[in-house]
Design a protein around this motif. Structure first.
Motif, PDB file in Angstrom:
ATOM      1  N   GLN A   1      19.334 -14.123 -24.132  1.00  0.00           N
ATOM      2  CA  GLN A   1      20.027 -13.661 -25.340  1.00  0.00           C
ATOM      3  C   GLN A   1      19.397 -14.227 -26.617  1.00  0.00           C
ATOM      4  OE1 GLN A   1      24.484 -13.211 -25.068  1.00  0.00           O
ATOM      5  NE2 GLN A   1      24.212 -14.650 -23.373  1.00  0.00           N
ATOM      6  N   GLU A   2      18.248 -14.883 -26.483  1.00  0.00           N
ATOM      7  CA  GLU A   2      17.615 -15.454 -27.673  1.00  0.00           C
ATOM      8  C   GLU A   2      17.275 -14.405 -28.719  1.00  0.00           C
ATOM      9  OE1 GLU A   2      16.759 -18.352 -24.337  1.00  0.00           O
ATOM     10  OE2 GLU A   2      16.645 -16.183 -24.577  1.00  0.00           O
ATOM     11  N   THR A   3      17.098 -13.165 -28.281  1.00  0.00           N
ATOM     12  CA  THR A   3      16.763 -12.109 -29.242  1.00  0.00           C
ATOM     13  C   THR A   3      17.902 -11.849 -30.220  1.00  0.00           C
ATOM     14  OG1 THR A   3      17.398 -10.518 -27.521  1.00  0.00           O
ATOM     15  CG2 THR A   3      15.037 -10.909 -27.859  1.00  0.00           C
ATOM     16  N   GLY A   4      19.106 -12.320 -29.929  1.00  0.00           N
ATOM     17  CA  GLY A   4      20.168 -12.264 -30.924  1.00  0.00           C
ATOM     18  C   GLY A   4      19.797 -13.055 -32.159  1.00  0.00           C
ATOM     19  N   THR A   5      19.150 -14.210 -31.941  1.00  0.00           N
ATOM     20  CA  THR A   5      18.688 -15.013 -33.076  1.00  0.00           C
ATOM     21  C   THR A   5      17.596 -14.283 -33.841  1.00  0.00           C
ATOM     22  OG1 THR A   5      19.303 -17.083 -31.993  1.00  0.00           O
ATOM     23  CG2 THR A   5      17.600 -17.205 -33.686  1.00  0.00           C
ATOM     24  N   LEU A   6      16.681 -13.650 -33.117  1.00  0.00           N
ATOM     25  CA  LEU A   6      15.629 -12.874 -33.779  1.00  0.00           C
ATOM     26  C   LEU A   6      16.245 -11.750 -34.613  1.00  0.00           C
ATOM     27  CD1 LEU A   6      12.586 -12.315 -34.120  1.00  0.00           C
ATOM     28  CD2 LEU A   6      12.712 -10.913 -32.062  1.00  0.00           C
ATOM     29  N   ALA A   7      17.235 -11.055 -34.063  1.00  0.00           N
ATOM     30  CA  ALA A   7      17.882  -9.968 -34.797  1.00  0.00           C
ATOM     31  C   ALA A   7      18.602 -10.498 -36.033  1.00  0.00           C
ATOM     32  CB  ALA A   7      18.868  -9.234 -33.882  1.00  0.00           C
ATOM     33  N   GLY A   8      19.271 -11.639 -35.898  1.00  0.00           N
ATOM     34  CA  GLY A   8      19.965 -12.207 -37.048  1.00  0.00           C
ATOM     35  C   GLY A   8      19.023 -12.589 -38.166  1.00  0.00           C
ATOM     36  N   PHE A   9      17.932 -13.290 -37.820  1.00  0.00           N
ATOM     37  CA  PHE A   9      16.938 -13.663 -38.833  1.00  0.00           C
ATOM     38  C   PHE A   9      16.310 -12.424 -39.475  1.00  0.00           C
ATOM     39  CE2 PHE A   9      16.732 -18.025 -37.032  1.00  0.00           C
ATOM     40  CZ  PHE A   9      16.697 -18.748 -38.218  1.00  0.00           C
ATOM     41  N   SER A  10      16.111 -11.369 -38.691  1.00  0.00           N
ATOM     42  CA  SER A  10      15.430 -10.188 -39.221  1.00  0.00           C
ATOM     43  C   SER A  10      16.223  -9.508 -40.325  1.00  0.00           C
ATOM     44  CB  SER A  10      15.158  -9.184 -38.090  1.00  0.00           C
ATOM     45  OG  SER A  10      16.352  -8.517 -37.680  1.00  0.00           O
ATOM     46  N   GLN A  11      17.533  -9.747 -40.384  1.00  0.00           N
ATOM     47  CA  GLN A  11      18.380  -9.087 -41.372  1.00  0.00           C
ATOM     48  C   GLN A  11      18.548  -9.859 -42.669  1.00  0.00           C
ATOM     49  OE1 GLN A  11      22.113  -7.819 -39.720  1.00  0.00           O
ATOM     50  NE2 GLN A  11      21.181  -6.832 -37.949  1.00  0.00           N
TER      51      GLN A  11
ATOM     52  N   GLU B   1       6.192  -7.270 -27.789  1.00  0.00           N
ATOM     53  CA  GLU B   1       6.723  -8.258 -26.844  1.00  0.00           C
ATOM     54  C   GLU B   1       6.196  -9.664 -27.134  1.00  0.00           C
ATOM     55  OE1 GLU B   1       6.872  -4.347 -24.532  1.00  0.00           O
ATOM     56  OE2 GLU B   1       5.570  -5.301 -26.020  1.00  0.00           O
ATOM     57  N   ASP B   2       4.990  -9.746 -27.705  1.00  0.00           N
ATOM     58  CA  ASP B   2       4.469 -11.066 -28.058  1.00  0.00           C
ATOM     59  C   ASP B   2       5.340 -11.718 -29.126  1.00  0.00           C
ATOM     60  OD1 ASP B   2       2.279 -10.746 -26.315  1.00  0.00           O
ATOM     61  OD2 ASP B   2       1.108  -9.716 -27.862  1.00  0.00           O
ATOM     62  N   THR B   3       5.781 -10.928 -30.090  1.00  0.00           N
ATOM     63  CA  THR B   3       6.662 -11.462 -31.128  1.00  0.00           C
ATOM     64  C   THR B   3       8.012 -11.853 -30.535  1.00  0.00           C
ATOM     65  OG1 THR B   3       5.575 -10.008 -32.723  1.00  0.00           O
ATOM     66  CG2 THR B   3       7.636 -11.031 -33.410  1.00  0.00           C
ATOM     67  N   VAL B   4       8.495 -11.080 -29.572  1.00  0.00           N
ATOM     68  CA  VAL B   4       9.735 -11.449 -28.884  1.00  0.00           C
ATOM     69  C   VAL B   4       9.561 -12.792 -28.170  1.00  0.00           C
ATOM     70  CG1 VAL B   4      11.332 -10.816 -27.027  1.00  0.00           C
ATOM     71  CG2 VAL B   4      10.537  -9.072 -28.634  1.00  0.00           C
ATOM     72  N   ALA B   5       8.425 -12.975 -27.520  1.00  0.00           N
ATOM     73  CA  ALA B   5       8.173 -14.236 -26.809  1.00  0.00           C
ATOM     74  C   ALA B   5       8.125 -15.405 -27.784  1.00  0.00           C
ATOM     75  CB  ALA B   5       6.870 -14.143 -26.017  1.00  0.00           C
ATOM     76  N   VAL B   6       7.462 -15.205 -28.927  1.00  0.00           N
ATOM     77  CA  VAL B   6       7.423 -16.259 -29.945  1.00  0.00           C
ATOM     78  C   VAL B   6       8.839 -16.550 -30.436  1.00  0.00           C
ATOM     79  CG1 VAL B   6       6.604 -16.874 -32.251  1.00  0.00           C
ATOM     80  CG2 VAL B   6       5.065 -15.726 -30.651  1.00  0.00           C
ATOM     81  N   GLY B   7       9.615 -15.483 -30.677  1.00  0.00           N
ATOM     82  CA  GLY B   7      10.984 -15.669 -31.145  1.00  0.00           C
ATOM     83  C   GLY B   7      11.849 -16.408 -30.148  1.00  0.00           C
ATOM     84  N   ASN B   8      11.692 -16.105 -28.865  1.00  0.00           N
ATOM     85  CA  ASN B   8      12.448 -16.821 -27.836  1.00  0.00           C
ATOM     86  C   ASN B   8      12.123 -18.308 -27.852  1.00  0.00           C
ATOM     87  OD1 ASN B   8      13.649 -14.464 -26.889  1.00  0.00           O
ATOM     88  ND2 ASN B   8      12.127 -14.135 -25.285  1.00  0.00           N
ATOM     89  N   PHE B   9      10.839 -18.605 -27.908  1.00  0.00           N
ATOM     90  CA  PHE B   9      10.395 -19.992 -27.898  1.00  0.00           C
ATOM     91  C   PHE B   9      10.895 -20.718 -29.142  1.00  0.00           C
ATOM     92  CE2 PHE B   9       7.489 -23.552 -28.113  1.00  0.00           C
ATOM     93  CZ  PHE B   9       7.204 -23.845 -26.788  1.00  0.00           C
ATOM     94  N   LEU B  10      10.755 -20.061 -30.276  1.00  0.00           N
ATOM     95  CA  LEU B  10      11.189 -20.622 -31.550  1.00  0.00           C
ATOM     96  C   LEU B  10      12.695 -20.897 -31.525  1.00  0.00           C
ATOM     97  CD1 LEU B  10      11.029 -21.094 -34.671  1.00  0.00           C
ATOM     98  CD2 LEU B  10      11.138 -18.621 -34.936  1.00  0.00           C
ATOM     99  N   ALA B  11      13.471 -19.911 -31.075  1.00  0.00           N
ATOM    100  CA  ALA B  11      14.924 -20.076 -31.039  1.00  0.00           C
ATOM    101  C   ALA B  11      15.318 -21.222 -30.122  1.00  0.00           C
ATOM    102  CB  ALA B  11      15.574 -18.777 -30.574  1.00  0.00           C
ATOM    103  N   ARG B  12      14.696 -21.315 -28.962  1.00  0.00           N
ATOM    104  CA  ARG B  12      15.053 -22.341 -27.982  1.00  0.00           C
ATOM    105  C   ARG B  12      14.625 -23.732 -28.454  1.00  0.00           C
ATOM    106  NH1 ARG B  12      14.476 -21.909 -22.345  1.00  0.00           N
ATOM    107  NH2 ARG B  12      14.932 -19.681 -22.411  1.00  0.00           N
ATOM    108  N   GLN B  13      13.403 -23.836 -29.003  1.00  0.00           N
ATOM    109  CA  GLN B  13      12.907 -25.147 -29.410  1.00  0.00           C
ATOM    110  C   GLN B  13      13.613 -25.683 -30.643  1.00  0.00           C
ATOM    111  OE1 GLN B  13      11.316 -25.977 -26.413  1.00  0.00           O
ATOM    112  NE2 GLN B  13      10.262 -27.278 -27.872  1.00  0.00           N
TER     113      GLN B  13
END
Length: 878
Positions: free
Chosen positions: A466-476, A190-202
């Motif tokens: 929905q920021e985790t969509g960005t995390l999922a996209g980058f992960s691929q 969840e910490d990585t999800v939180a970082v990803g949310n912040f990263l995607a939004r900023q």
């Protein structure tokens, strides 16, 4: 900082005594190939929890991680990142989850409150994690396990602590009254999800300027009333329309397109009336309430940026990128340049890694707290990303709020709807916890509650939850094998990003991604929206209709946060990034068009040209637009015998004009013309839109954007509402502008003194440059001589690499300084041939580790020299 950290220097001496008691420590240095089963360094002594990966370090300390499976590879990524960035991992996690105050005290309370307002609860993060694809969840779990395994190995004994625990955690342990070094809690997925949310939004968010825009409109009306305007409201609307245009079709775009052939737009009277109607439809809000709301929102954003810079964690973004088709390259391979601009610090927010496992071979740049390669290459293709800078945020004014209710209610679709109230408790070092209640409406988090006006200001994000969509996209991206797979990854991205792509088959492509809202008819996107249900978004632009380009005939694609296309044009950016005729990416296009034998070295040469672009206002791109007007004005006034050009009183004017006439408009370093133009343009803005650079200036513009006497704020400056594109539009009468087709205000911004304002501003610049006071546009002194040949432009050495995170008290490094100008945080050039090769740099260095004895890693700042010399290192092979 105050509180606990304010006492850290005093504890530094105590720390030295404790280290002596355990026999001191050695700095951690890793070279060669080290089996995962033995740990990352032979000196470290403690093995990870399970075998199955190896880590090899390059001469610059960059890890190549090879796993017997992808799971083991991601475990190794966590291990290596903890070794290189343990302190930064902890500060990043706390910054994005709102827990900095627990270790730094009340000085970070505003950051924690801001983050908890705009982001998610622990339960929401867990739900977001569970919604991710299984492969992404596995990667995050293994990454977490790797971090925790390395950190556990560091805390097994006093000896391992002295060797592997960073210096800063000994300092923090003393600051918090612990018996030993501070130990982070285990890292969770969840910490990585939180970082990803912040990263995607900023890095992938845009908009939110509506309150400032409304303030500016009100300011203009009051300024015009003060000056006796007969029609202050319609005139104010016209000036607002000119300075905050909706679309300038002459602005360059990433998707190669010609601007519309004919000007478009409504009549000025109709455009001004439409703006006033939109403003009148909003709930009533007082000047005071509007000022408080705008200040609160601006303060929240400033807090995030300030904290990010101080803690050396992610905070903001820009970036430039180039993709070159094989027919334009020297070796007939596709080429890719990627250069994210996320600011600078020691350590960098970015790191570098190269990953290998069955079915996975990729490498490039990551951001601390994330395992995935965000910009890089794999065995088949290369990619990079920039911030798209369209608009995916909206400010809503909720009205008829009943603050007596618990929770408060507000009017939506004719009914009183209760707000969501989320209780939060913020632990604060050195004082009792602070309780706060986060309020949310249907539109989003509440930024400001104003009982006096019975309103609340909320912010809606298109990517909310929905920021985790960005995390999922980058992960691929690291595993994508071709353009089709890459395009699918792009379709998952939910925040606003540009991507450039190149592959071994010779394809180049651009994708503009993210959820772009569709506004209802009749709503002005520049102003806040009514939160009563009448102005809700009607949907989002489908991915297939977002701006894309594949293999354009011009043979290249470039982006520097450029307007994506003629169809995707609306933004709320500031300063030079407010898309207009003049834009910084034009130089990239110019240099790309100039060659059909582009190489990696040529791309690095483009970086030198654009990286030395000048100051924070990016004035150099405007040179070729303004200098002809300035030269024409000078000769017209000479012909008229005007005293403003008299050699007797202005002996340096003619030489300055000559320097500008003979300048190529590109060279900056050492160029007197660059110094002259930068100071001229800054002075010109002051004289046209801020009442004059100096008291009593003979010639000033007709409209003052910075009349502080009104008490309604000031809005001038090239970084404010008086952009250089607005200045150019006033001179050139640009056609095709939306909403009016050309300038809406026909009252004459230049007050009939067009030529004299230009030359007066050049005289002002000459006075500044020949003196020793601070220049305009950058914090350096004038040259103290009237000899123009001595005015060669030199940028400020504004990056001190020896300024460390706030816990590294007592540490002295010798990393030096740099002129950042418009350089990038990470720079990468890739030749996408049968075997992908490339060069890159990541200042100051890969490692952020400082040993308990206070010795930085050899790779702490070993790339500063590369940065200063515009040199690059070879990327490891795929």
């Amino acid at each position: 900082m105050s509180g606990a950290v304010g006492r850290l220097v005093a504890w530094h001496g105590f720390l030295k005594v404790r280290l002596a008691a355990v026999g001191g420590a050695v700095a951690l240095a890793v070279t060669g190939v080290v089996p995962g089963v033995l740990g990352v360094a032979a000196a470290a002594g403690t093995a990870p929890a399970a075998p199955g990966f190896t880590i090899a370090r390059s001469p610059f300390g960059v890890p190549t991680i090879t796993g017997t499976s992808q799971a083991r590879m991601w475990f190794g990524v966590g291990w290596a990142q903890a070794q290189d960035r343990m302190v930064q991992l902890e500060l990043t996690r706390r910054a994005v989850e709102g827990t900095l105050s627990a270790i730094f005290g009340p000085s970070e309370l505003s950051q924690d409150e801001t983050v908890r307002t705009f982001f998610y609860t622990p339960a929401e993060l867990t739900a977001q994690l569970q919604a991710l694809p299984a492969a992404t969840r596995t990667a995050l779990t293994e990454f977490s396990d790797g971090i925790n395994a390395y950190e556990a190995s560091a805390y097994t004994s006093a000896g391992s602590e002295a060797q592997k625990v960073p210096y800063e955690f000994f300092v923090l342990g003393q600051a918090l009254g612990l018996s030993g070094p501070y130990q982070p809690a285990p890292w969770q997925p969840e910490d990585t999800v939180a970082v990803g949310n912040f990263l995607a939004r900023q890095f992938g968010g845009g908009g939110g300027s509506e309150l400032t825009n409304l303030q500016f409109l009100q300011y203009l009306e009051n300024e015009l009333i003060k000056n006796g305007s007969k029609h202050p409201f319609t005139t104010g609307a016209a000036i607002f329309n000119d300075s905050r245009w909706i679309n300038d079709p002459t602005a360059p775009t990433t998707v190669p397109q010609a601007p519309p052939a004919a000007p478009s737009g409504m009549s000025a009277a109709r455009a001004d009336a439409a703006l006033l109607h939109a403003a009148a439809s909003l709930p009533a809000i007082s000047h005071a309430a509007l000022a408080r709301a705008a200040a609160k929102l601006a303060g929240d954003r400033a807090t995030i940026l300030k904290t990010g810079a101080a803690m050396r964690v992610l905070s903001h973004g820009g970036s430039n990128a180039i993709a070159v088709a094989p027919w334009r390259s020297a070796d007939h391979h596709a080429l890719l340049w990627g250069a994210p601009q996320e600011g600078f610090g020691t350590p960098s927010v970015d790191g570098e890694e190269y990953l290998h496992a069955p079915g996975y071979d990729a490498g490039g740049m990551y951001i601390t707290g994330e395992p995935f390669i965000l910009i890089g290459r794999n065995a088949n293709l290369a990619w990079t990303t920039t911030s798209e800078e369209l608009v995916d945020q909206r400010i809503y004014i909720e009205h008829n709020v009943n603050f007596a209710a618990s929770p408060p209610t507000y009017e939506f679709n004719g009914q009183q709807v209760p707000m969501q109230a989320i209780p939060e408790t913020v632990d604060v070092a050195g004082q009792p916890p602070v309780n706060l209640t986060v309020l949310r409406t249907i539109d989003g988090p509440v930024v400001l509650a104003d009982p006096a006006d019975r309103i609340a200001i909320s912010v809606r994000f298109a990517s909310w939850d929905q920021e985790t969509g960005t995390l999922a996209g980058f992960s691929q991206l690291g595993a994508d094998a071709n353009l089709s797979q890459f395009r699918h990854s792009m379709s998952l991205i939910t925040t606003l990003h540009n991507f450039l792509y190149a592959d071994q088959q010779g394809n180049i492509a651009y994708f503009g991604d993210g959820l772009v809202p569709i506004e209802p008819a009749g709503v002005d996107p520049r102003l806040p929206a009514a939160g009563d249900g009448t102005q809700q978004w009607t949907g989002f632009v489908p991915f297939a209709q977002m701006p894309h380009s594949i293999n354009p005939s011009q043979g290249f694609l470039d982006n520097w946060n450029t307007k994506p296309s003629q169809q995707a044009f609306y933004q709320q950016n500031s300063g030079d990034e407010y898309w207009g005729t003049i834009f910084r990416s034009q130089l990239i296009s110019q240099l790309a068009k100039a060659s059909t034998s582009i190489s990696v070295k040529y791309l690095e040469g483009i970086e030198h040209a654009i990286g030395t672009i000048d100051n924070g206002d990016n004035t150099r791109p405007a040179a070729r637009y303004f200098i002809p007007y300035l030269v024409h004005a000078y000769y017209a006034l000479v012909k008229a015998g005007d005293p403003i050009v008299s050699p007797a009183t202005h002996p340096d004017l003619a030489p300055a004009i000559s320097a500008l006439k003979h300048w190529n408009g590109v060279t900056t370093l050492g160029s007197p013309a660059m110094s002259i133009f930068m100071n001229f343009l800054e002075a010109y803005e002051h004289n046209v839109f801020e009442g004059g650079l100096n008291p009593g200036e003979p010639f000033t513009g007709k409209v003052n954007f910075s009349d502080a006497s009104l008490g309604l704020g000031t809005y001038g400056g090239l970084g404010g509402m008086a952009t250089y594109n607005l200045l150019y539009h006033t001179l050139h009468k640009t056609q095709g502008m939306v909403p009016c087709g050309t300038l809406c205000y026909q009252g004459g911004y230049l007050a009939g003194h067009s030529n004299k304002l230009l030359v007066e501003s050049l005289n002002d610049a000459i006075t500044i440059l020949s003196g020793t006071g601070t220049q305009l546009g950058q914090n350096v002194p004038g040259f103290g001589t009237t000899d123009i040949s001595k005015w060669g432009y030199q940028p400020a050495q504004d990056q001190n690499w020896d300024s460390l995170d706030p816990l590294a008290v007592g540490i002295t490094t010798h990393c030096g300084t740099s002129a950042t100008q418009n350089r990038s945080t990470f720079m990468m050039a890739v030749d996408v041939g049968p075997t992908l090769t490339g060069q890159d740099e990541l200042p100051p260095g890969q490692s952020a580790f400082i040993s308990a004895a206070g010795t930085p890693s050899p790779h702490f700042c070993d790339q500063v020299g590369l940065f200063n010399d515009f040199k690059y290192k070879d990327m490891p092979p795929t």
